[in-house]
Design a protein around this motif. Structure first.
Motif, mmCIF file in Angstrom:
data_model
loop_
_atom_site.group_PDB
_atom_site.id
_atom_site.type_symbol
_atom_site.label_atom_id
_atom_site.label_comp_id
_atom_site.label_asym_id
_atom_site.label_seq_id
_atom_site.Cartn_x
_atom_site.Cartn_y
_atom_site.Cartn_z
ATOM 1 N N GLU C 161 0.837 -1.203 0.000
ATOM 2 C CA GLU C 161 0.000 0.000 0.000
ATOM 3 C C GLU C 161 0.869 1.250 0.000
ATOM 4 O O GLU C 161 0.525 2.248 -0.614
ATOM 5 N N GLU C 162 2.020 1.141 0.674
ATOM 6 C CA GLU C 162 2.984 2.238 0.672
ATOM 7 C C GLU C 162 4.382 1.640 0.553
ATOM 8 O O GLU C 162 4.724 0.719 1.296
ATOM 9 N N LEU C 163 5.166 2.172 -0.379
ATOM 10 C CA LEU C 163 6.550 1.739 -0.549
ATOM 11 C C LEU C 163 7.437 2.849 0.006
ATOM 12 O O LEU C 163 7.342 4.003 -0.437
ATOM 13 N N LEU C 164 8.257 2.511 0.998
ATOM 14 C CA LEU C 164 9.012 3.542 1.708
ATOM 15 C C LEU C 164 10.507 3.514 1.405
ATOM 16 O O LEU C 164 11.142 4.561 1.288
ATOM 17 N N PHE C 165 11.083 2.320 1.315
ATOM 18 C CA PHE C 165 12.513 2.169 1.053
ATOM 19 C C PHE C 165 12.739 1.205 -0.107
ATOM 20 O O PHE C 165 12.003 0.218 -0.241
ATOM 21 N N VAL C 166 13.766 1.494 -0.917
ATOM 22 C CA VAL C 166 14.234 0.556 -1.938
ATOM 23 C C VAL C 166 15.732 0.379 -1.718
ATOM 24 O O VAL C 166 16.468 1.362 -1.629
ATOM 25 N N SER C 167 16.162 -0.869 -1.613
ATOM 26 C CA SER C 167 17.586 -1.135 -1.365
ATOM 27 C C SER C 167 18.379 -1.340 -2.640
ATOM 28 O O SER C 167 17.911 -1.989 -3.581
ATOM 29 N N TRP C 168 19.608 -0.813 -2.615
ATOM 30 C CA TRP C 168 20.639 -1.080 -3.616
ATOM 31 C C TRP C 168 21.625 -2.044 -2.972
ATOM 32 O O TRP C 168 22.003 -1.857 -1.812
ATOM 33 N N PHE C 169 22.003 -3.095 -3.701
ATOM 34 C CA PHE C 169 23.002 -4.023 -3.176
ATOM 35 C C PHE C 169 24.237 -4.051 -4.067
ATOM 36 O O PHE C 169 24.119 -4.005 -5.299
ATOM 37 N N GLU C 170 25.385 -4.167 -3.406
ATOM 38 C CA GLU C 170 26.684 -4.175 -4.086
ATOM 39 C C GLU C 170 26.740 -5.228 -5.198
ATOM 40 O O GLU C 170 27.349 -5.019 -6.245
ATOM 41 N N GLY C 171 26.070 -6.361 -4.978
ATOM 42 C CA GLY C 171 26.130 -7.455 -5.940
ATOM 43 C C GLY C 171 25.232 -7.288 -7.155
ATOM 44 O O GLY C 171 25.205 -8.156 -8.029
ATOM 45 N N GLY C 172 24.443 -6.209 -7.208
ATOM 46 C CA GLY C 172 23.702 -5.929 -8.427
ATOM 47 C C GLY C 172 22.186 -5.984 -8.351
ATOM 48 O O GLY C 172 21.501 -5.739 -9.349
ATOM 49 N N GLU C 173 21.632 -6.293 -7.165
ATOM 50 C CA GLU C 173 20.181 -6.394 -7.041
ATOM 51 C C GLU C 173 19.558 -5.156 -6.388
ATOM 52 O O GLU C 173 20.265 -4.338 -5.797
ATOM 53 N N VAL C 174 18.233 -5.075 -6.497
ATOM 54 C CA VAL C 174 17.455 -4.079 -5.761
ATOM 55 C C VAL C 174 16.375 -4.842 -4.981
ATOM 56 O O VAL C 174 16.072 -6.001 -5.276
ATOM 57 N N PHE C 175 15.776 -4.166 -3.996
ATOM 58 C CA PHE C 175 14.739 -4.808 -3.189
ATOM 59 C C PHE C 175 13.832 -3.753 -2.569
ATOM 60 O O PHE C 175 14.307 -2.699 -2.141
ATOM 61 N N ARG C 176 12.524 -4.078 -2.526
ATOM 62 C CA ARG C 176 11.575 -3.185 -1.843
ATOM 63 C C ARG C 176 11.680 -3.466 -0.342
ATOM 64 O O ARG C 176 11.070 -4.378 0.170
ATOM 65 N N SER C 177 12.481 -2.654 0.342
ATOM 66 C CA SER C 177 12.933 -2.940 1.703
ATOM 67 C C SER C 177 12.047 -2.440 2.817
ATOM 68 O O SER C 177 12.218 -2.851 3.967
ATOM 69 N N GLY C 178 11.182 -1.533 2.511
ATOM 70 C CA GLY C 178 10.276 -1.000 3.534
ATOM 71 C C GLY C 178 8.917 -0.827 2.903
ATOM 72 O O GLY C 178 8.792 -0.089 1.923
ATOM 73 N N ALA C 179 7.919 -1.531 3.429
ATOM 74 C CA ALA C 179 6.600 -1.505 2.809
ATOM 75 C C ALA C 179 5.530 -1.654 3.869
ATOM 76 O O ALA C 179 5.751 -2.310 4.889
ATOM 77 N N THR C 180 4.372 -1.028 3.623
ATOM 78 C CA THR C 180 3.272 -1.146 4.584
ATOM 79 C C THR C 180 2.062 -1.814 3.933
ATOM 80 O O THR C 180 1.875 -1.748 2.715
ATOM 81 N N PHE C 181 1.251 -2.428 4.799
ATOM 82 C CA PHE C 181 0.034 -3.128 4.388
ATOM 83 C C PHE C 181 -1.013 -2.946 5.480
ATOM 84 O O PHE C 181 -0.670 -2.796 6.659
ATOM 85 N N GLN C 182 -2.285 -2.986 5.088
ATOM 86 C CA GLN C 182 -3.370 -3.040 6.069
ATOM 87 C C GLN C 182 -4.079 -4.368 5.907
ATOM 88 O O GLN C 182 -4.289 -4.831 4.792
ATOM 89 N N ARG C 183 -4.439 -4.966 7.033
ATOM 90 C CA ARG C 183 -5.236 -6.193 7.000
ATOM 91 C C ARG C 183 -6.246 -6.077 8.136
ATOM 92 O O ARG C 183 -5.843 -5.922 9.302
ATOM 93 N N GLY C 184 -7.532 -6.103 7.797
ATOM 94 C CA GLY C 184 -8.552 -5.872 8.805
ATOM 95 C C GLY C 184 -8.342 -4.494 9.401
ATOM 96 O O GLY C 184 -8.180 -3.517 8.673
ATOM 97 N N ARG C 185 -8.283 -4.409 10.743
ATOM 98 C CA ARG C 185 -8.037 -3.117 11.389
ATOM 99 C C ARG C 185 -6.583 -2.985 11.806
ATOM 100 O O ARG C 185 -6.207 -2.055 12.524
ATOM 101 N N GLY C 186 -5.732 -3.914 11.312
ATOM 102 C CA GLY C 186 -4.338 -3.918 11.711
ATOM 103 C C GLY C 186 -3.421 -3.311 10.655
ATOM 104 O O GLY C 186 -3.675 -3.433 9.462
ATOM 105 N N LYS C 187 -2.368 -2.680 11.127
ATOM 106 C CA LYS C 187 -1.374 -2.096 10.231
ATOM 107 C C LYS C 187 -0.072 -2.887 10.345
ATOM 108 O O LYS C 187 0.371 -3.223 11.450
ATOM 109 N N ILE C 188 0.526 -3.183 9.185
ATOM 110 C CA ILE C 188 1.705 -4.040 9.106
ATOM 111 C C ILE C 188 2.834 -3.284 8.412
ATOM 112 O O ILE C 188 2.630 -2.680 7.356
ATOM 113 N N PHE C 189 4.019 -3.337 9.002
ATOM 114 C CA PHE C 189 5.202 -2.721 8.384
ATOM 115 C C PHE C 189 6.267 -3.794 8.223
ATOM 116 O O PHE C 189 6.704 -4.402 9.206
ATOM 117 N N TYR C 190 6.674 -4.049 6.970
ATOM 118 C CA TYR C 190 7.786 -4.959 6.728
ATOM 119 C C TYR C 190 9.054 -4.132 6.523
ATOM 120 O O TYR C 190 9.060 -3.187 5.722
#
Lengths: 244, 244, 244, 244
Positions: C161-190
């Motif tokens: 639902e919200e993308l907050l961080f994207v990682s750069w890695f020395e070896g050549g990859e990227v990753f969506r490193s900080g993301a939020t989600f809602q489920r029911g009445r709960g808020k989730i942050f990965y």
């Protein structure tokens, strides 16, 4: 489906490196691979009357592809507004590379569209973060470009409705390289690669993404919504004669 | 946190129904309930010099609340651009009711912001579709307004980043009544209710939502991103002296 | 606000590298910096009865922080379901690093939550792509970690639902490193960082993000929606006695 | 493209009202209008072995349409998991009406999928809130159904990736009636209408939306991402022999 590829076409006239890579201009190169697919493609450039984007031309365009860089300010306010209005009416728009700073894109986004940049012949790897989208169809896990200009975050755009590609750059940055937006009845696809001093638009995966983006952005056969004063669809208990 | 409530303040001068409901003006009514919460609130109106929104005022405003309707065009291009720029720099913006057609909101959205409307003293019921958001905190399942102006879909805005309320109208329409957007470093909350001929801004749930929206929209202590030409953070194999 | 930090706490017992970095366990390290902020924090671990997550404990928890890796399967179905249900009822959840594969996160996401990984002591740079969010408040343009495990796209999660961080890695990859989600009445942050063999949770920016995430995820004072059979709020012309 | 329409097919056997409206069953009615378009459509029902959804069948299905209501619990865990896994691998899923409570949909959403409901022969009007989407192509401003079951907010689903329709109900509620989600490589479309006691699936606009949804949900020719341990694409300065 009628496609128009618009290009500023200045670097090609002023810089031998660019003209040697794109002898027909960037617009010509893009027109070339799209026509190979059997698409109906014409071009328009900055120095034509009305920049080649008359009412007549735009009214018959389904998808407009836009490349610009050094002369954004030379696009007249009138033509920029005309293109924006056509997008709101349903014309698709594919915005390439430095066109992030074009008048049309900035008017549609409402933000500065600013970013970081660097010209250092560095490697870019565009990772697919959405493998279910028609714009990434047929593309593997990533597209690798040996040498490109770097664009880095923060990219000052509204939160994309769909994020399709994220770029890794050799120099240490990342960038949201493929993103979609809706404005009015128009669909917009921003795609980062394509600096004028590199042969990026000859890369078959880049060509595939641009072609996918054009097909995705094409308008649909949906009636235009009706706006303004509306009669009630149901009886209203307290209805009065109040007018505006 | 410094809040400025901006109001066109014309209906109040020209229409006795409006002035009898809002003797201090709509801006005065909003300032009133916000001050009861202990917030620091001032007001600004269209007929003041620079519409009361000088550089000095805006540079010290954390959240701007905007109400306008019949005189959107009288807001100067200069002030509209100034407000838009401040939002992009981080000033929060709460856009109320007919301000959907304000220059500032349209510049930030990039769309026509058009909609259906009807004045028929009809019932509106705003349903909460996102019960996890700080802007809906403390609100029950819906807010009921006995009489309001109808706004109906299609509402020509970009897809909201967050959809909080959906309205049901007696006459048969629905409307996305509460929606949030980000532009630059600014947070924007659009909230539908508040036609000038109804006492909507005295409704405690409406007051709660506007207050929640102001707290949500307030800027955060995050450094401004750096834009423009950037030095590499990592060594680049093929680095050349290429300049722009 | 009551916070519980849950940790598998196995690497700490079996691997001297890990126990030397986290003598109090990863949960102890996280509890430590949160308590310095004056927060009310307790811990729970896999080998406690019911993994330390009894009904009693969960019913009094506002935000649960979860770290797990090698023993996801040892978390009982009963406890995993219990935690999921509490999240749907409004308990916040902060999911760290390899907990992307925890039963609780996978149940809430509905996807495999799979990704690429590599342990090569490589550099990670987490870029802020959303500088308006409370979770990125106070963080500069990026967070740099000299050595971390790599996580790479494609990350098989629903569109955040919200993308907050994207990682750069020395070896050549990227990753969506900080993301939020809602489920029911709960808020989730990965939040991605935190491999057990690196002192990541002692990094002040990482601590700030986790603390911001906990404050963001905390439940709000909004009534629980009512579900099931409902009486009409308005008269229905064609109403019959039809039952289900 | 191979389509399978799955139906619980119990009301048709037990309720004469339903069997008189849908003599071939709801699955038969849906198969009927899809075949008129020249699509390749088969059906499967609850009482067949493995509910008609064997590995063999699912492995050759591009899009699965699901209708269920009173017997969700009779769908075996094994088949529900099998269908979910196929969606994650790229099979499209169109979820109709009371299938919001099906095991498959709840597993994919991660929420309760609960809602309000009422059977009162009341009018429903589905408003198009996204006129640029292929699923709403060819539909006017709204679809009106003279009599339907009411479903009302709050609908406990994750925030939809795309919101296409919002329903107005005569009794005073609203509902997010058309919504899309991605899970893994699969695309999911939830569409509200279709209570068994009404001839809703004979309505040409409803048929058009279901057909549009099927075409939208069909899988694309994109390679499956590679997950798991990955070799570096770029040299890593501090690379060690660290293994997992």
């Amino acid at each position: 489906m009628k496609i128009v590829v618009w290009n500023e076409n200045r670097h090609e006239k002023e810089n031998e490196v660019v003209s040697s890579i794109y002898p027909e201009g960037i617009h010509g190169a893009i027109q070339g691979f799209l026509e190979k697919e059997g698409l109906d493609v014409s071009t328009a450039t900055l120095d034509e009357p009305e920049h080649g984007l008359t009412e007549e031309v735009l009214n018959h365009t389904d998808v407009l592809v836009w490349w610009g860089h050094q002369a954004h300010d030379e696009v007249t306010e009138e033509v920029a507004e005309r293109v924006k209005e056509r997008v709101l009416e349903g014309m698709g728009l594919v915005v390439l590379h430095s066109a992030h700073f074009s008048k049309v894109f900035k008017k549609l986004m409402g933000t500065s569209c600013d970013l970081k940049w660097r010209e250092a012949d560095e490697k870019e790897r565009l990772w697919v973060v959405n493998p279910t989208h028609p714009i990434t169809e047929g593309i593997g896990e990533f597209i690798e470009l040996e040498k490109e200009e770097m664009y880095g975050e923060h990219f000052d755009i509204p939160v994309p409705e769909e994020l399709l590609f994220v770029s890794w750059f050799e120099g240490g940055e990342v960038f949201r390289s493929g993103a979609t937006f809706q404005r009015g009845r128009g669909k917009i696809f921003y795609f980062r690669p394509g600096h004028e001093t590199y042969p990026t638009y000859y890369h078959t995966d880049i060509q595939r993404v641009i072609s996918n983006g054009i097909h995705w952005a094409a308008g649909l056969a949906t009636p235009k919504p009706v706006y303004g004063n509306a009669q009630p669809l149901e009886p209203i208990a307290g209805k009065t004669a109040a007018g505006r």
